[in-house]
Design an enzyme around this catalytic site. Structure first.
Site, PDB file in Angstrom:
ATOM      1  N   VAL A 168     -82.276  24.055 -18.627  1.00 43.46           N
ATOM      2  CA  VAL A 168     -83.517  23.299 -18.431  1.00 43.46           C
ATOM      3  C   VAL A 168     -83.753  22.391 -19.640  1.00 43.46           C
ATOM      4  O   VAL A 168     -83.923  22.873 -20.761  1.00 43.46           O
ATOM      5  CB  VAL A 168     -84.711  24.245 -18.243  1.00 43.46           C
ATOM      6  CG1 VAL A 168     -86.000  23.446 -18.068  1.00 43.46           C
ATOM      7  CG2 VAL A 168     -84.482  25.165 -17.045  1.00 43.46           C
ATOM      8  N   THR A 169     -83.755  21.087 -19.416  1.00 44.55           N
ATOM      9  CA  THR A 169     -84.053  20.139 -20.499  1.00 44.55           C
ATOM     10  C   THR A 169     -84.811  18.941 -19.937  1.00 44.55           C
ATOM     11  O   THR A 169     -84.691  18.613 -18.751  1.00 44.55           O
ATOM     12  CB  THR A 169     -82.783  19.589 -21.185  1.00 44.55           C
ATOM     13  OG1 THR A 169     -82.135  18.632 -20.323  1.00 44.55           O
ATOM     14  CG2 THR A 169     -81.802  20.688 -21.542  1.00 44.55           C
ATOM     15  N   VAL A 170     -85.564  18.291 -20.804  1.00 45.46           N
ATOM     16  CA  VAL A 170     -86.144  16.989 -20.529  1.00 45.46           C
ATOM     17  C   VAL A 170     -85.855  16.123 -21.752  1.00 45.46           C
ATOM     18  O   VAL A 170     -86.142  16.531 -22.889  1.00 45.46           O
ATOM     19  CB  VAL A 170     -87.663  17.059 -20.277  1.00 45.46           C
ATOM     20  CG1 VAL A 170     -88.236  15.654 -20.082  1.00 45.46           C
ATOM     21  CG2 VAL A 170     -87.957  17.927 -19.052  1.00 45.46           C
ATOM     22  N   ARG A 213     -93.607  14.906 -20.917  1.00 44.55           N
ATOM     23  CA  ARG A 213     -94.994  14.801 -20.452  1.00 44.55           C
ATOM     24  C   ARG A 213     -95.149  13.898 -19.231  1.00 44.55           C
ATOM     25  O   ARG A 213     -96.141  13.215 -19.076  1.00 44.55           O
ATOM     26  CB  ARG A 213     -95.908  14.305 -21.581  1.00 44.55           C
ATOM     27  CG  ARG A 213     -95.849  15.126 -22.861  1.00 44.55           C
ATOM     28  CD  ARG A 213     -96.406  16.530 -22.636  1.00 44.55           C
ATOM     29  NE  ARG A 213     -96.405  17.296 -23.883  1.00 44.55           N
ATOM     30  CZ  ARG A 213     -95.458  18.155 -24.258  1.00 44.55           C
ATOM     31  NH1 ARG A 213     -94.411  18.358 -23.459  1.00 44.55           N
ATOM     32  NH2 ARG A 213     -95.529  18.812 -25.388  1.00 44.55           N
ATOM     33  N   ARG A 214     -94.154  13.916 -18.367  1.00 48.50           N
ATOM     34  CA  ARG A 214     -94.252  13.133 -17.131  1.00 48.50           C
ATOM     35  C   ARG A 214     -94.135  14.019 -15.889  1.00 48.50           C
ATOM     36  O   ARG A 214     -93.923  13.517 -14.783  1.00 48.50           O
ATOM     37  CB  ARG A 214     -93.182  12.042 -17.093  1.00 48.50           C
ATOM     38  CG  ARG A 214     -93.230  11.103 -18.298  1.00 48.50           C
ATOM     39  CD  ARG A 214     -92.394   9.880 -18.070  1.00 48.50           C
ATOM     40  NE  ARG A 214     -92.176   9.131 -19.307  1.00 48.50           N
ATOM     41  CZ  ARG A 214     -91.527   7.970 -19.376  1.00 48.50           C
ATOM     42  NH1 ARG A 214     -91.021   7.426 -18.271  1.00 48.50           N
ATOM     43  NH2 ARG A 214     -91.353   7.362 -20.531  1.00 48.50           N
ATOM     44  N   GLY A 215     -94.216  15.336 -16.083  1.00 44.35           N
ATOM     45  CA  GLY A 215     -94.192  16.258 -14.947  1.00 44.35           C
ATOM     46  C   GLY A 215     -92.813  16.532 -14.380  1.00 44.35           C
ATOM     47  O   GLY A 215     -92.707  17.095 -13.286  1.00 44.35           O
ATOM     48  N   LEU A 216     -91.748  16.171 -15.110  1.00 48.94           N
ATOM     49  CA  LEU A 216     -90.404  16.344 -14.560  1.00 48.94           C
ATOM     50  C   LEU A 216     -90.027  17.818 -14.427  1.00 48.94           C
ATOM     51  O   LEU A 216     -89.457  18.226 -13.414  1.00 48.94           O
ATOM     52  CB  LEU A 216     -89.379  15.604 -15.421  1.00 48.94           C
ATOM     53  CG  LEU A 216     -89.550  14.084 -15.489  1.00 48.94           C
ATOM     54  CD1 LEU A 216     -88.483  13.463 -16.366  1.00 48.94           C
ATOM     55  CD2 LEU A 216     -89.506  13.485 -14.084  1.00 48.94           C
ATOM     56  N   LEU A 217     -90.322  18.619 -15.449  1.00 53.94           N
ATOM     57  CA  LEU A 217     -90.013  20.038 -15.353  1.00 53.94           C
ATOM     58  C   LEU A 217     -90.793  20.670 -14.207  1.00 53.94           C
ATOM     59  O   LEU A 217     -90.254  21.483 -13.451  1.00 53.94           O
ATOM     60  CB  LEU A 217     -90.324  20.747 -16.670  1.00 53.94           C
ATOM     61  CG  LEU A 217     -90.167  22.276 -16.647  1.00 53.94           C
ATOM     62  CD1 LEU A 217     -88.785  22.681 -16.172  1.00 53.94           C
ATOM     63  CD2 LEU A 217     -90.466  22.858 -18.031  1.00 53.94           C
ATOM     64  N   PHE A 270     -78.081  33.694 -20.715  1.00 54.09           N
ATOM     65  CA  PHE A 270     -77.604  32.875 -19.592  1.00 54.09           C
ATOM     66  C   PHE A 270     -78.357  31.563 -19.563  1.00 54.09           C
ATOM     67  O   PHE A 270     -79.382  31.404 -20.222  1.00 54.09           O
ATOM     68  CB  PHE A 270     -77.747  33.621 -18.263  1.00 54.09           C
ATOM     69  CG  PHE A 270     -79.145  34.023 -17.890  1.00 54.09           C
ATOM     70  CD1 PHE A 270     -79.957  33.160 -17.152  1.00 54.09           C
ATOM     71  CD2 PHE A 270     -79.665  35.249 -18.267  1.00 54.09           C
ATOM     72  CE1 PHE A 270     -81.258  33.519 -16.787  1.00 54.09           C
ATOM     73  CE2 PHE A 270     -80.956  35.627 -17.905  1.00 54.09           C
ATOM     74  CZ  PHE A 270     -81.738  34.759 -17.179  1.00 54.09           C
ATOM     75  N   TYR A 294     -93.318  28.520 -19.892  1.00 51.10           N
ATOM     76  CA  TYR A 294     -92.999  29.055 -18.561  1.00 51.10           C
ATOM     77  C   TYR A 294     -94.095  29.898 -17.921  1.00 51.10           C
ATOM     78  O   TYR A 294     -94.038  30.173 -16.718  1.00 51.10           O
ATOM     79  CB  TYR A 294     -91.667  29.810 -18.626  1.00 51.10           C
ATOM     80  CG  TYR A 294     -90.535  28.855 -18.925  1.00 51.10           C
ATOM     81  CD1 TYR A 294     -90.040  28.021 -17.934  1.00 51.10           C
ATOM     82  CD2 TYR A 294     -90.024  28.741 -20.214  1.00 51.10           C
ATOM     83  CE1 TYR A 294     -89.034  27.111 -18.212  1.00 51.10           C
ATOM     84  CE2 TYR A 294     -89.015  27.831 -20.491  1.00 51.10           C
ATOM     85  CZ  TYR A 294     -88.532  27.019 -19.487  1.00 51.10           C
ATOM     86  OH  TYR A 294     -87.529  26.097 -19.768  1.00 51.10           O
TER      87      TYR A 294
END
Length: 413
Positions: free
Chosen positions: A83-85, A91-95, A413, A124
């Protein structure tokens, strides 16, 4: 232009891998064989990316993983990783969009649980994950530990042997399948895991520095294994100051654990042993004549759990004491939640929807924290994240969900 979140195609995988490296602050350029090696084990239907004008700027992947629950049952869970942005697109809601897509697909597949290992704590809980298993790492000052320097083998009649690397996948795979069902929080190690452990990490370069040790009981059965490496550091007047680092050590019983730690601390020239990530209530410090020789260097949350189906998740594990509990579970994402009656006996549990008044009210992330027996309902109530509606219900929740030994996952993992 809007940012697109979708599964990654085969031709886009190298760009996804570049974005993954960028997010983890690694060199963005990887050799072709590293990228192709990574591509060989992923299911592209579960690899998500966010794209800005065709360039990948966020990454997300999940895979099937077997998790051992309280009581020894195993269940396939949705394991979230990679998981990366990219720093240009925070701060654009991608995650949030990638997480919603993956958890929705997991729910549709019938997964009752999702798991991940959180690089950062605050992220999370927003998605319903709760910290369910913690870790600790010790540094052992070997000369101070008080172990017999003349030790030559286990006192119980067992033995320690070093394994040839070619034999490790078969021996280790068979042993781990016996071990993991005894340890809530443990996960499976598939064929690819053992290939990477004993051979190459995508690059074709063998891990020649790794040693593998096994403990055999007096009856000849392997009951413990460890993987470790060591540096070569010499001080003034030719005094050895070498550090041995444990990658993993698992054992079926205290005798095997004691023998392996004694062996690792008895190797010539080793003055410091770094234990790797252990359970926070590991026996290790008290296996040494002087427990103060083991100094904690890391203590933190590790694996997080997200409940996707409350009845199926709660019925899959066992409970420390029998009892009945009505839980009102809030899930802002709408994936699960509601009011449920949990009835647990000594051997099994049932969990069904109900309209009865709740004994306790909690968010789904708190249920995830409680799920493997690590979190304390009493502590959650004191912190204001679990509400007692019926007198004594918090104490009942504590006695039912908590386990005598804390959950532990030996792997990342």
């Amino acid at each position: 232009m809007s940012l697109e979140v979708r599964p990654v195609t085969d031709s886009e995988f190298p760009d996804w891998h570049r974005a993954l490296n960028t997010g983890f602050l690694r060199s963005p350029v990887s050799p072709e064989e590293v990228v192709s090696g990574a591509r060989s084990y992923v299911d592209l239907t579960r690899v998500l990316g966010a794209f800005d004008r065709g360039r990948c700027v966020a990454t997300f992947r999940s895979f099937d993983q077997e998790l051992t629950l309280v009581g020894g049952a195993t269940r396939t869970v949705d394991a979230v990783t990679s998981v990366t942005v990219s720093p240009t697109h925070r701060r654009r809601g991608l995650l949030s969009r990638m997480m919603a897509a993956d958890l929705g697909a997991a729910k549709e597949r019938g997964d009752a649980l999702a798991t991940l290992i959180a690089a950062e704590y605050p992220i999370y809980g927003r998605y319903g994950f709760g910290p369910a298993a913690s870790l600790a790492e010790w540094s052992i000052d070997v000369p101070r530990a008080g172990l017999d320097p003349r030790w030559s083998g286990p006192e119980d009649g067992g033995s320690i042997e070093l394994l040839d690397i070619a034999d490790v996948p078969k021996i280790g795979g068979e042993f781990h399948d016996r071990f993991r069902v005894t340890q809530p929080g443990a996960t499976d190690r598939n064929e690819r895991w053992w290939r990477m452990e004993t051979g190459a990490k995508h690059s074709g370069t063998p891990k020649t520095e790794r040693f593998f040790a096994a403990y055999r009981s007096p009856a000849g059965e392997i009951e413990g294994m460890a993987a470790y490496s060591a540096d070569t550091n010499w001080g003034d007047v030719k005094q050895p100051l070498n550090t041995l680092t444990v990658d993993w050590l698992t054992a079926l019983n205290p005798a095997a654990q004691r023998a392996l730690w004694h062996f690792l601390c008895s190797i010539d020239w080793i003055t410091t042993v770094r234990t790797g990530y252990r359970a926070p209530d590991d026996l290790l410090p008290n296996l040494l004549p002087d427990p103060r020789a083991a100094r904690i260097v890391t203590q933190a949350d590790y694996m997080w759990v997200r409940v996707l189906d409350v009845p199926r998740a709660l019925e899959a594990r066992t409970y420390t004491t029998p009892g009945t509990l009505v839980l009102d579970v809030h899930d802002p994402s709408g994936l699960t939640g509601g009011r449920f009656r949990l009835e647990a006996s000594d051997t099994e549990a049932s969990c069904t929807p109900t309209t009865d008044s709740p004994d306790v009210t909690l968010d789904v992330k708190e249920l995830g924290a409680l799920y493997l027996g690590d979190a304390s309902a009493v502590r959650l109530a004191a912190l204001g994240t679990l509400t007692e509606n019926t007198p004594g219900a918090v104490s009942r929740t504590e006695s039912m969900f908590r386990t005598p030994r804390r959950p532990w996952i030996p792997d990342i993992f």
